[in-house]
Each structure stands twice: as C-alpha cells, then as structure tokens.
Design an enzyme around this catalytic site. Structure first.
Site, short mmCIF file in Angstrom:
data_model
loop_
_atom_site.label_atom_id
_atom_site.label_comp_id
_atom_site.label_asym_id
_atom_site.label_seq_id
_atom_site.Cartn_x
_atom_site.Cartn_y
_atom_site.Cartn_z
N SER A 34 70.15 33.79 -43.03
CA SER A 34 70.68 33.81 -41.69
C SER A 34 72.20 33.82 -41.60
O SER A 34 72.74 34.09 -40.53
CB SER A 34 70.16 32.59 -40.92
OG SER A 34 70.64 31.39 -41.50
N LYS A 89 80.13 29.76 -39.97
CA LYS A 89 78.86 30.08 -39.33
C LYS A 89 78.72 29.29 -38.03
O LYS A 89 79.07 28.11 -37.98
CB LYS A 89 77.72 29.73 -40.29
CG LYS A 89 76.34 30.18 -39.84
CD LYS A 89 75.31 29.86 -40.92
CE LYS A 89 73.91 30.30 -40.56
NZ LYS A 89 72.93 30.00 -41.61
N SER A 97 69.60 30.92 -46.93
CA SER A 97 70.40 31.62 -45.93
C SER A 97 71.85 31.87 -46.30
O SER A 97 72.57 32.55 -45.57
CB SER A 97 70.37 30.85 -44.60
OG SER A 97 69.16 31.10 -43.93
#
Lengths: 463, 99
Positions: free
Chosen positions: A133, A58, A157
């Site tokens: 996310s 990420k 997330s």
C-alpha cells in the site's frame, strides 16, 4: 539562498514536476512548508544524521504540517493534533518533511489503486501499478523526487512496492519503531518502514526513527539502532534459501533474478543453505483472518462522531447515522475487510477462524525461530511473485490481489525484520529480492544487503 | 461454507456499515470467496504446540503508572469545528432532538 534552502527548492521543483506528469504519488504538498523547514534548519544548525534529507511520508502517519487522510474520504481534511514519534525523530535528525504520499485506503491493498483520491502510477510505466500500500512513497523515491520516504507495513506494504519500483524498502522487527502516530490497521502487525534509493539511505532513515518510545507500549525496550559497518564480503554469513518461496509457478524472470543474486552471494563468501519453512502456505489465509479482524476493531472509531464527516439520514437514530457515515466514507476494499473481520470475530465463528489463525500464526513464527536458532543468519527470497502488474488487473478479484503478498506477509506474522532490494530486471521491470532476518537482527541484514547491492546490477536483465 | 446475502446483511449490521442494495450481490460473492479461501485453515492441525510457544513470548515492556499531561501539539480550539467551555460541540442528532 543557502545550500540547504536551495536543496529544498530543487526537491519542491522535482515533486511538482513528477506530479504534473501524472505520477499522483502525493496527496499533500506545499512548497512553502518545505522551504520554511529548510530555513528554520539553517537558522538552528544541527549535526543530525539526516541533515537536509528530503522525506515523503505515507499519509497514514500523523504530521502537523499536512492533513492525515489515510487515502480515505472518511478522514478527508483531517489534521492530527500531534505528530508521530517517527516524524519527531526525523526532524530531530535534521530531515525535512516534504509531503504526504498516496496509499491504498487505510493501507489495505497491494497496488495503491484503492486510494479514495485516485491511483498512483508506476514511475516507469504509467499503465502499471507501483505496488502497495505504500505505492506513493515507493514511486516518489523511484522517480527521484525525494531522498527517502516513510511507508508502513502490515503485510508487505513497504517491501512489495519497493520491489515493483526498484528501490530499497525495510520492514523493521515489530517493536523496533514506535507506532505512535501511525494510524492503526492491524495493531499486532503494523510497523513504520523506510524506503530509499539505496541500502545506505534507507538504513540511515531506519536508524533515525528506531528506539523505545514510552508512547507505544509495544515498542521494544532497546536503544536506537546504530548504522552498522558495511563489510566488503559475505564471509561468515549463512544465508538460507527456503524452497517454499521458489514454487514451480514463480515468474521466470523473478526466479532468474533471485537465482543470480544467490550465486553472487555465494561467490562473495556466503554459505548458501537450502532450508524449509513448512508453514509458509498458511500465511495468506492466516493473515487475511487476523488483519481484517484487527482492522474491523480499529476502524470502529470512524463513525462520524469521533472522526470523520457525518452523513446523517433525514430520519433515524444514532445507529443509522453511524451506518450511513461509514457506508459513504469507506471504499470497497475497506468495507470488504471490515465485513470479513467482523464475521471472523462474531459469536459462533471466533474459534473456527480467529483463534485458529492465531495458532497458525505461532506455527509460522516458529518455523522462522527454528531456522534462526539453528545457525541460519538470514533468509533470501523473492520479495514478490511477479514484477509490477497492470492497473485494474486484480481490482475485482480480492484473492488474486491478496496473493501478491504471499512472500511478504509471513515476516509480519512472525514479528521478524525483512527488506526488499532491487536485484535486476525482467521484461524491463525491476525485480525485488528479499532478505529476512531474526527479531532485532536488522544490523546483520543491512550488512548483507549492502554487499549484495555492490554485486548485482539492478539495471541488468535477468535470464 | 457459502455465505448468503442475508449473512452479509447481518454482518454489515454488526459492523455498523450501510451497504447499498445494488452492491449486495457482488459484495456477497466476494466475501463468500474470501471466507471460503481462508477456511483452508480448517484442515490444518495446529495441535497443542502453539500454546507452548506463546508461553515463551517475551513480556511486554511496561512503564510506571504516572498521570502525565496529554501530548497535544495543537490546542483543541484550533482543530475542533466548535469548542466551548472545555467541551467539543457537535451537531444534535434528529432522533435525540425529539426526546
């Protein structure tokens, strides 16, 4: 070409192929960088636990190989001078860092639509969101382009996109994994988590990145987690099912999928116990005071001086430059959260909002503590109230978007561990079931998940 | 409570955040809605139990106070736009130029 380099080359082909098809899960990728890592690993063989595992990261986790943008214009092109402890540990275990994955800007969102660089598509139905996310990480794993991925959790997330995309996502206990090199959003909530196609792979990644790190004062004084033995059944497990996570308006497919999983666990020897977490309803308002408050403080550093490109108005002082830089550099959701966070911390409102939310957080955490102290090993719930939703559906309604975290953010507030895993399908889309375990109770949670994984067919429609 | 446009302008000023005039009406409406939503905590009696629970929290692990070199893997000269004689060189701000 060695098997390892060939493996890296195949992964590179897969990443390029899914991106060509428009998944947009990747923000930075260079096949040369990946192949060089594989060649280097070949030259200095390791017996690391993750040897040759191709991993997406990420883009709010600092890497040396690629920029770290947090999906924000304000960090576009930013290259970290150091790498996260989790990345260093992955490399020590023999993993290959393949690419940086898309996310909601600064990890604020539940759909990956808030990335400044464009939304990630759902890997099966492009008009849906992959969750967020960590939507880029989850979508890339679900598409089979990488073996595993790192995400980050502040309010769900990793688990929520894992649920939407039909993969496994683990949120470790707060302190289990070092936050060094994870760009700060809500520092009392943030944790790096692991995404994988199955329980075993995600667990191996978690074990590799876990353990005390002197660079992070909040990392727990514990050795790395060891991969537990995976049992044959659930004899000896008491699994609580909290009534607050099965409200009347819960999506019927999600209810059916989780109900089926619970029945299978009972058949496998688990004692299923109805329980209550009475302060669950406080979690979303508590979270959406505390997380923005912490974010408004953490994101003060993006001012055009310490970080970020500078947008200086032709006239004006340094304050005008800060305002202009931040006004241009941050997207709408980040701006909203900074304003809410600044408001709840401002003179005259601190006690009414921030202090009140801190106290509510203790009540939420105490609910979990009481259950786990009272003989419940794990809790089982839906990971999200629905399956993946349509892109744009909640974009203009922040509260509707925030409610997507209703079943995930309590675990972050309570500092406990939790994970999402596929338990079937509803309307053709993956349903995520969630285990929640006590602080540092990952081993037992992974054991239960490994058994459930064998008991449910993730492709079967829940009725 | 309901937030006004003036409230949002004041908070944005505190947060060093420029907001376009055109965006203010929608932003005000969204922020007001969020604040109204989280205000439901007002009605919750958090009592005195919370403080008791806090006192039981485990202490934060601390390390010895030892000065160690910064753990940079790349030399500052390789990532700073301009770095001279041990300092980062940044553009001069217009207002400061006049002083």
């Amino acid at each position: 070409m060695t098997a390892l380099v060939e493996r890296a080359r195949e992964a590179a082909d897969r990443i390029e192929a899914v991106e060509r098809r428009g998944l947009h899960a990747v923000l930075a990728f260079d096949r040369t960088v990946l192949l060089e890592q594989a060649t280097k690993l070949d030259a200095a063989p390791t017996d690391g636990a993750l040897k040759g595992l191709v991993i997406g990261v990420k883009d709010n986790i600092a890497t040396l190989e690629y920029p770290t943008t947090c999906g924000s214009r304000i960090l576009e092109g930013y290259r970290s001078p150091y790498e996260a402890t989790a990345i260093k540990r992955l490399k020590q275990a023999g993993a290959l860092i393949a690419c940086k994955t898309n996310l909601d800007e600064f990890a604020m969102g539940s759909s990956t639509e808030h990335s400044a660089f464009g939304r990630t598509r759902h890997p099966e139905q492009p008009d849906l969101v992959p969750g967020g996310s960590s939507g880029g990480s989850a979508a890339l794993v679900a598409a089979g382009a990488v073996d595993a991925a790192l995400g980050s959790e502040t309010g769900g997330s990793v688990r929520q996109p894992a649920a939407f995309c039909g993969i496994v996502g683990i949120k470790p206990t707060y302190g289990r994994v070092s936050r060094y090199g994870l760009v700060a959003f809500g520092s009392s909530l943030d944790q790096i988590g692991a995404c994988g196609p199955d329980v075993q792979t995600a667990s191996r990644v978690l074990c590799a990145i876990s353990g005390r790190d002197p660079h992070d004062a909040t990392s727990a004084d514990l050795p790395p987690l060891e991969l537990p033995e995976f049992p044959d059944d659930l004899q000896g497990f008491t699994i609580g099912v909290p009534e607050e996570y099965f409200p009347d308006d819960l999506d019927a497919g999600v209810r059916a999928g989780c109900g089926r999983a619970i029945a299978r666990m009972r058949d496998a020897g688990a004692t299923i116990s109805p329980v209550s977490l009475p302060h669950t309803g406080l979690a979303i308002p508590t979270y959406y005071i505390l997380a923005p408050a912490e974010a408004s403080s953490n994101l003060a550093r993006y001012d055009g001086v310490r970080y970020g490109p500078r947008y200086a108005p032709p006239e004006g002082d340094v304050q005008a430059m800060y305002r202009a830089t931040r006004g241009v550099g941050f997207g709408p959701e980040v701006r909203r959260r900074i304003i809410v966070g600044t408001y709840v911390l401002s003179a005259g409102y601190y006690d009414a909002y921030y202090r009140k939310a801190l106290r509510a957080r203790w009540l939420i955490a105490r609910d979990f503590e009481k259950l786990f102290a009272g003989g419940v090993d794990l809790l089982f719930t839906p990971a999200a109230p629905t399956t993946a939703f349509r892109a744009g559906e909640k974009l203009e309604d922040p509260i509707a978007m925030y409610l997507a975290d209703v079943f995930s953010c309590p675990a972050n507030l309570a500092w406990v561990t939790a994970m999402s895993m596929p338990v079937g399908r509803a309307g053709g889309l993956p349903i995520g079931g969630q285990f929640i375990g006590p602080q540092f109770g990952e081993a037992r949670m992974l054991q239960a998940a490994s058994v459930l994984e064998r008991l449910v067919d993730p492709a079967a429609e829940a009725r | 409570m309901t937030l006004s446009r003036k409230d949002v302008e004041r908070i944005a000023e505190l947060a060093a955040l420029h907001v376009d005039e055109a965006q203010l009406p929608q932003l005000t409406q969204q922020i007001a809605r969020i604040i109204d939503y989280v205000s439901q905590l007002d009605a919750v009696d958090t009592g005195s139990d919370a403080a008791t629970w806090l006192a039981k929290s485990p202490p934060q692990p601390l390390r010895a106070d030892q000065v160690r070199p910064a753990d940079l893997m790349r030399d500052p000269t390789s990532f700073a736009p301009a770095f001279r004689e041990g300092v980062f060189v940044v553009p001069r701000l217009a207002a400061m130029e006049d002083e």
